[in-house]
Design a protein around this motif. Structure first.
Motif, PDB file in Angstrom:
ATOM      1  N   PHE A  30       0.853  -1.188   0.000  1.00 27.37           N
ATOM      2  CA  PHE A  30       0.000   0.000   0.000  1.00 27.37           C
ATOM      3  C   PHE A  30       0.895   1.247   0.000  1.00 27.37           C
ATOM      4  CE2 PHE A  30      -2.928  -3.099   2.211  1.00 27.37           C
ATOM      5  CZ  PHE A  30      -3.639  -3.377   1.036  1.00 27.37           C
ATOM      6  N   MET A  31       0.780   1.994  -1.084  1.00 30.09           N
ATOM      7  CA  MET A  31       1.638   3.180  -1.239  1.00 30.09           C
ATOM      8  C   MET A  31       0.770   4.435  -1.279  1.00 30.09           C
ATOM      9  SD  MET A  31       4.427   1.986  -4.040  1.00 30.09           S
ATOM     10  CE  MET A  31       4.939   0.281  -4.272  1.00 30.09           C
ATOM     11  N   ALA A  32       1.271   5.508  -0.710  1.00 25.11           N
ATOM     12  CA  ALA A  32       0.466   6.740  -0.687  1.00 25.11           C
ATOM     13  C   ALA A  32       1.365   7.966  -0.624  1.00 25.11           C
ATOM     14  CB  ALA A  32      -0.470   6.716   0.518  1.00 25.11           C
ATOM     15  N   ASP A  33       0.777   9.089  -1.004  1.00 23.34           N
ATOM     16  CA  ASP A  33       1.517  10.353  -0.955  1.00 23.34           C
ATOM     17  C   ASP A  33       1.435  10.957   0.443  1.00 23.34           C
ATOM     18  OD1 ASP A  33       2.380  11.231  -3.841  1.00 23.34           O
ATOM     19  OD2 ASP A  33       0.415  10.280  -4.036  1.00 23.34           O
ATOM     20  N   VAL A  34       2.394  10.601   1.250  1.00 25.36           N
ATOM     21  CA  VAL A  34       2.490  11.232   2.575  1.00 25.36           C
ATOM     22  C   VAL A  34       3.711  12.141   2.479  1.00 25.36           C
ATOM     23  CG1 VAL A  34       2.774  10.809   5.043  1.00 25.36           C
ATOM     24  CG2 VAL A  34       1.447   9.214   3.642  1.00 25.36           C
ATOM     25  N   ILE A  35       3.466  13.342   2.017  1.00 23.49           N
ATOM     26  CA  ILE A  35       4.574  14.187   1.569  1.00 23.49           C
ATOM     27  C   ILE A  35       5.161  15.023   2.706  1.00 23.49           C
ATOM     28  CG2 ILE A  35       5.259  15.926  -0.147  1.00 23.49           C
ATOM     29  CD1 ILE A  35       4.195  13.345  -1.398  1.00 23.49           C
ATOM     30  N   HIS A  36       4.293  15.654   3.482  1.00 26.26           N
ATOM     31  CA  HIS A  36       4.792  16.417   4.640  1.00 26.26           C
ATOM     32  C   HIS A  36       3.818  16.206   5.787  1.00 26.26           C
ATOM     33  CE1 HIS A  36       2.001  19.841   3.605  1.00 26.26           C
ATOM     34  NE2 HIS A  36       2.136  19.248   2.458  1.00 26.26           N
ATOM     35  N   GLY A  37       3.536  14.918   6.003  1.00 29.19           N
ATOM     36  CA  GLY A  37       2.632  14.578   7.080  1.00 29.19           C
ATOM     37  C   GLY A  37       1.451  13.792   6.547  1.00 29.19           C
ATOM     38  N   TYR A  38       0.818  13.078   7.471  1.00 27.06           N
ATOM     39  CA  TYR A  38      -0.355  12.265   7.084  1.00 27.06           C
ATOM     40  C   TYR A  38      -1.606  13.007   7.565  1.00 27.06           C
ATOM     41  CZ  TYR A  38      -3.676   8.380   7.262  1.00 27.06           C
ATOM     42  OH  TYR A  38      -4.800   7.609   7.143  1.00 27.06           O
ATOM     43  N   LYS A  39      -2.144  12.683   8.719  1.00 25.06           N
ATOM     44  CA  LYS A  39      -3.316  13.432   9.216  1.00 25.06           C
ATOM     45  C   LYS A  39      -2.871  14.801   9.739  1.00 25.06           C
ATOM     46  CE  LYS A  39      -6.777  10.558   8.684  1.00 25.06           C
ATOM     47  NZ  LYS A  39      -7.938  10.844   7.850  1.00 25.06           N
ATOM     48  N   THR A  40      -1.725  14.795  10.413  1.00 24.83           N
ATOM     49  CA  THR A  40      -1.147  16.075  10.822  1.00 24.83           C
ATOM     50  C   THR A  40      -0.237  16.544   9.694  1.00 24.83           C
ATOM     51  OG1 THR A  40      -1.022  15.247  13.085  1.00 24.83           O
ATOM     52  CG2 THR A  40       0.239  17.243  12.589  1.00 24.83           C
ATOM     53  N   ALA A  41      -0.559  17.683   9.107  1.00 24.25           N
ATOM     54  CA  ALA A  41       0.328  18.206   8.053  1.00 24.25           C
ATOM     55  C   ALA A  41       1.352  19.130   8.701  1.00 24.25           C
ATOM     56  CB  ALA A  41      -0.476  18.967   7.017  1.00 24.25           C
ATOM     57  N   PHE A  42       2.600  18.940   8.315  1.00 21.00           N
ATOM     58  CA  PHE A  42       3.676  19.832   8.746  1.00 21.00           C
ATOM     59  C   PHE A  42       3.846  20.909   7.674  1.00 21.00           C
ATOM     60  CE2 PHE A  42       4.297  15.855  10.927  1.00 21.00           C
ATOM     61  CZ  PHE A  42       4.559  16.279  12.216  1.00 21.00           C
ATOM     62  N   PRO A  43       4.693  21.897   7.900  1.00 17.71           N
ATOM     63  CA  PRO A  43       4.907  22.887   6.840  1.00 17.71           C
ATOM     64  C   PRO A  43       5.341  22.184   5.541  1.00 17.71           C
ATOM     65  CG  PRO A  43       5.932  23.619   8.888  1.00 17.71           C
ATOM     66  CD  PRO A  43       5.461  22.225   9.128  1.00 17.71           C
ATOM     67  N   VAL A  44       5.014  22.797   4.409  1.00 14.05           N
ATOM     68  CA  VAL A  44       5.315  22.169   3.115  1.00 14.05           C
ATOM     69  C   VAL A  44       6.833  22.015   2.930  1.00 14.05           C
ATOM     70  CG1 VAL A  44       3.204  22.803   1.898  1.00 14.05           C
ATOM     71  CG2 VAL A  44       5.081  24.457   2.027  1.00 14.05           C
ATOM     72  N   PRO A  45       7.255  21.094   2.051  1.00 13.03           N
ATOM     73  CA  PRO A  45       8.697  20.816   1.933  1.00 13.03           C
ATOM     74  C   PRO A  45       9.584  22.028   1.624  1.00 13.03           C
ATOM     75  CG  PRO A  45       7.447  19.057   0.912  1.00 13.03           C
ATOM     76  CD  PRO A  45       6.442  20.101   1.301  1.00 13.03           C
ATOM     77  N   ILE A  46       9.109  22.984   0.833  1.00 17.28           N
ATOM     78  CA  ILE A  46       9.961  24.163   0.577  1.00 17.28           C
ATOM     79  C   ILE A  46      10.239  24.883   1.910  1.00 17.28           C
ATOM     80  CG2 ILE A  46       8.016  25.729   0.060  1.00 17.28           C
ATOM     81  CD1 ILE A  46       9.719  27.111  -2.015  1.00 17.28           C
ATOM     82  N   ALA A  47       9.279  24.789   2.820  1.00 22.61           N
ATOM     83  CA  ALA A  47       9.458  25.374   4.154  1.00 22.61           C
ATOM     84  C   ALA A  47      10.417  24.518   4.976  1.00 22.61           C
ATOM     85  CB  ALA A  47       8.110  25.493   4.853  1.00 22.61           C
ATOM     86  N   ILE A  48      10.267  23.214   4.880  1.00 26.33           N
ATOM     87  CA  ILE A  48      11.168  22.338   5.651  1.00 26.33           C
ATOM     88  C   ILE A  48      12.614  22.595   5.191  1.00 26.33           C
ATOM     89  CG2 ILE A  48      11.762  19.944   6.225  1.00 26.33           C
ATOM     90  CD1 ILE A  48       8.769  19.251   5.849  1.00 26.33           C
ATOM     91  N   GLY A  49      12.793  22.768   3.872  1.00 25.76           N
ATOM     92  CA  GLY A  49      14.127  23.123   3.359  1.00 25.76           C
ATOM     93  C   GLY A  49      14.611  24.410   4.006  1.00 25.76           C
TER      94      GLY A  49
END
Ligand code: NOJ
Length: 710
Positions: free
Chosen positions: A84-103
């Motif tokens: 089972f694969m999914a787009d958990v890009i910057h968090g699942y139910k809790t979203a963290f800041p978007v990746p450009i922000a994490i950078g």
């Protein structure tokens, strides 16, 4: 299972079974077992065939996935579990800041913790693989997907890639709370011509190797389990059928032995590109090129069997791909426990845990970038404040790839300020009506203006030819600044926006990106000085779209214009804007001023195989502890091929206590000096290198290091 058991299993599988392992379908294919309707009918699937496929995309939830797994293992002749694969890009139910922000945090430990938290939440929901990290270098803010990348720099993206792979996978992906990571999009998806998503790329061999391939290589070195192909072409060939790229560079050169998966329908799209004649041809080309799993096209399904039977395709290539899929399932421990960590109990315990919410709040503090501050920030709770702009109470600040995030939990800025500063005199006007907003701003000590883009304006396919702040938002800042000189502009969004006008009218500018589920609590902490901002730009903010693509690491031209002069004819410059962006990569302020000593080198000259140490002493002149992102840049003065004016080669985020001093050092070896030479081999050429240890990509604090030897 051990390798010989896996080989025995593979040997026992029919050709159809093997092909099915290489097909990935989305959740819409799984209705009642045996009733074929909708997408499954379109794919001409029969009976329980969807349930026999090797992996499913985009589904999550422990109950749903346990049930689906039961049906799939029952249908598969050898009871091979599904992935089972999914787009958990910057968090699942809790979203963290978007990746450009994490950078922009310039903090790899934080990036690792965020990935770890995302892995915990989604693995409890039964997910085995996340389609993350996205590591594409992106230098063009017109491309909406720059939101999903750590930024413009190969080194920063590489360090973030390693941290995230570690955060998702840990040291053993089988362990509880871990998921397999997938680096994407291989390769150079971040360089579409004119910033238009899915467009072709036109990049030289040197640029490909020097700038674009490095973060994928870093992810491979960190042990990433999967790599996803990109939609774009490189040198006129779609990446998904590009043998040189997938077998030559990724497998042979980088040594990747995990699973290669196509992007969504990317195999099928090679027919539309016109470089495959039909679906069968596309299937043969993609599999031969080294793409193991066909995500959501029916090319492998409809084409591979006939291609093997006609002798066009050697079955051993299918075996090779299936073996990699089986190994991944085995690495995840699915043969022993096909649900892995998925359980409703774990979901209840882990998702939205206090620890994860605290991390989300802290993440916003480290990812927001204070671009300008004339002293208006931090605000004081005794001040009278107005907060204006629709974005101040919009829940659409989570990120467009946060597909599983629970939006009902989104803390808007209004909610955050009401919760954290109940005693404060704050008036809210959550509208972009400039005239009415200025009425609110009148007579206040300061006014916070929320502008930028909400999550629907960035992300996949959301390309823009003009990245300027909208007319409405420019008018809002203009109107408010006409009646109040203490304007604090908060810029939301997933891409660098053209904020030059708003910037010139503001007393302070804070880039808050899309801060995620609880990120506004961290933003409120910054505004009222409970926390000290420490983000640094991971992508330069241009004056206007015409400067794009842009990076601090511009290549040297034969006609450079001296900085800080106006337009000079016959030099490489613009008539209407400077060459430099409005704010450059690495820039960002804190509330305390940090003084840098001159750069010290323990040696001025090194030979082959030797190293030098560059160091500075940081002194905190302020009254608050400050996290400082110290940056190491190197410029190769003379070389056989043209090199950038400087390149990031190291960074460290260190705490400098109020009034205190901290020494920060970087080791420089040949590795930091090397580049792809004329023959495309990595080399460090003897000569002088400028070593900068600075607060950002503009800093001039440097010393000269000489490399000697043949
Ligand atoms: C398309 C996107 O390009 C990719 O990043 C994503 O992982 C897949 N769809 C799966 O949703």
């Amino acid at each position: 299972m051990n390798n010989s058991e896996l080989s025995a299993l593979l040997k026992d599988m029919s050709l159809d079974e093997k092909i099915e392992q290489l097909i990935q379908l989305h959740g819409g294919f799984f209705g009642e077992v045996g009733t074929i309707t909708g997408p499954a009918a379109e794919f001409k699937m029969t009976g329980d065939q969807p349930y026999r496929t090797g992996s499913v995309l985009g589904e999550a939830g422990a109950k749903r996935l346990r049930e689906l797994q039961d049906k799939m293992t029952a249908a598969q002749p050898h009871h091979i579990p599904a992935l089972f694969m999914a787009d958990v890009i910057h968090g699942y139910k809790t979203a963290f800041p978007v990746p450009i922000a994490i950078g922009s945090s310039f903090n790899t430990e934080l990036a690792e913790k965020i990935a770890e938290a995302a892995a915990k939440e989604c693995s409890a929901a039964g997910v085995h693989v996340t389609f993350s990290p996205m590591v594409d270098v992106s230098r063009d803010a017109r491309w909406g997907r720059c939101m999903e990348s750590p930024g413009e720099d190969p080194y920063l993206n590489s360090e973030m890639a390693k941290a995230e792979v570690k955060g998702f996978q840990g040291d053993d992906v089988k362990k509880p709370g871990r998921v397999a990571a997938c680096a994407k999009h291989f390769a150079a998806y971040g360089a579409p011509v004119a910033g238009r998503d899915y467009n072709v790329t036109e990049i030289s061999e040197h640029t490909l190797y020097e700038d674009y391939l490095k973060p994928y290589r870093a992810a491979v070195e960190a042990g990433v389990k999967l790599v996803m192909t990109a939609f774009n072409t490189i040198d006129r060939k779609p990446c998904t059928t590009n043998k040189r790229l997938l077998r030559g560079i990724l497998r042979d050169d980088m040594g990747f032995d995990g699973v290669v998966i196509s992007d969504y329908n990317a195999v099928g799209e090679t027919v539309i590109h016109g470089s495959s004649y039909d679906k069968r041809d596309a299937a043969v080309k993609a599999l031969s090129a080294g793409c193991d799993i066909d995500m959501m096209s029916d090319c492998y399904l409809s084409g591979l069997r006939a291609a093997v039977q006609s002798g066009e395709l050697d079955e051993s290539l299918i075996d090779e791909a299936v073996m990699r899929v089986l190994k991944l399932k085995n690495d995840l421990g699915l043969f022993e426990n096909p649900y892995k960590d998925g359980s409703e109990e774990a979901e209840r315990e882990i998702i939205f845990s206090k620890e994860i919410q605290e991390l989300g709040r802290k993440a916003a503090v480290e990812t927001a970038v204070l671009l300008k501050n004339n002293g208006v920030l931090p605000l004081s709770i005794s001040q009278k404040i107005a907060v204006v702009g629709e974005l101040c109470d919009s829940p659409m600040i989570v990120g467009s790839w946060s597909i599983f995030a629970d939006r009902s939990r989104t803390v808007t800025l209004k909610k955050a300020l009401e919760t954290l500063c109940p005693e404060c005199d704050i008036k809210f006007f959550p509208s972009d009506n400039a005239d009415e907003a200025s009425e609110y701003a009148k007579g206040c000590d300061a006014v916070i203006v929320c502008v930028g883009e909400n999550e629907e304006h960035t992300g996949e396919s959301m390309s823009k030819a003009d990245i300027s702040l909208s007319e409405a938002h420019n008018r809002l800042v203009e109107a408010v600044s006409g009646v109040n000189k203490n304007v604090v502009t908060l810029v939301f969004g997933g891409r660098p926006l053209g904020i030059a006008r708003a910037d010139s009218l503001s007393a302070a500018v804070l880039e808050v990106w899309l801060p995620g589920t609880v990120g506004c609590l961290g933003i409120a902490d910054i505004l009222f000085g409970r926390e000290n901002p420490s983000g640094r730009l991971s992508m330069s903010l241009p004056y206007c779209s015409g400067q794009l693509p842009i990076t601090y690491a511009m290549y040297k031209t034969g006609r450079p214009k001296p900085e800080n002069t106006g337009f000079i004819r016959y030099m490489s410059n613009y008539m209407d804007v400077p060459n430099r962006p409005l704010y450059s990569f690495g820039q960002g302020l804190g509330y305390s001023e940090i003084e840098y000593s001159a750069v010290r080198l323990d040696k001025d000259v090194i030979g082959r195989g030797e190293s030098a140490r560059a160091s500075v002493t940081l002194k905190n002149l302020g009254e608050r502890d400050q996290l400082e992102a110290v940056q190491l840049y190197i410029r190769d003065e003379k070389s056989s091929v043209v090199r950038p004016t400087r390149e990031l080669k190291g960074f460290k985020k260190v705490l400098v206590p109020a009034g205190g001093e901290v020494e920060v050092g970087f080791i420089i070896t040949e590795r930091e000096l090397e580049f792809y030479g004329e023959d495309m081999r990595l080399c460090a050429e003897p000569g002088d290198f400028k070593v900068f240890v600075t607060r950002d990509s503009l800093g001039e604090n440097c010393a000269t290091l000489r490399l000697e030897g043949g």
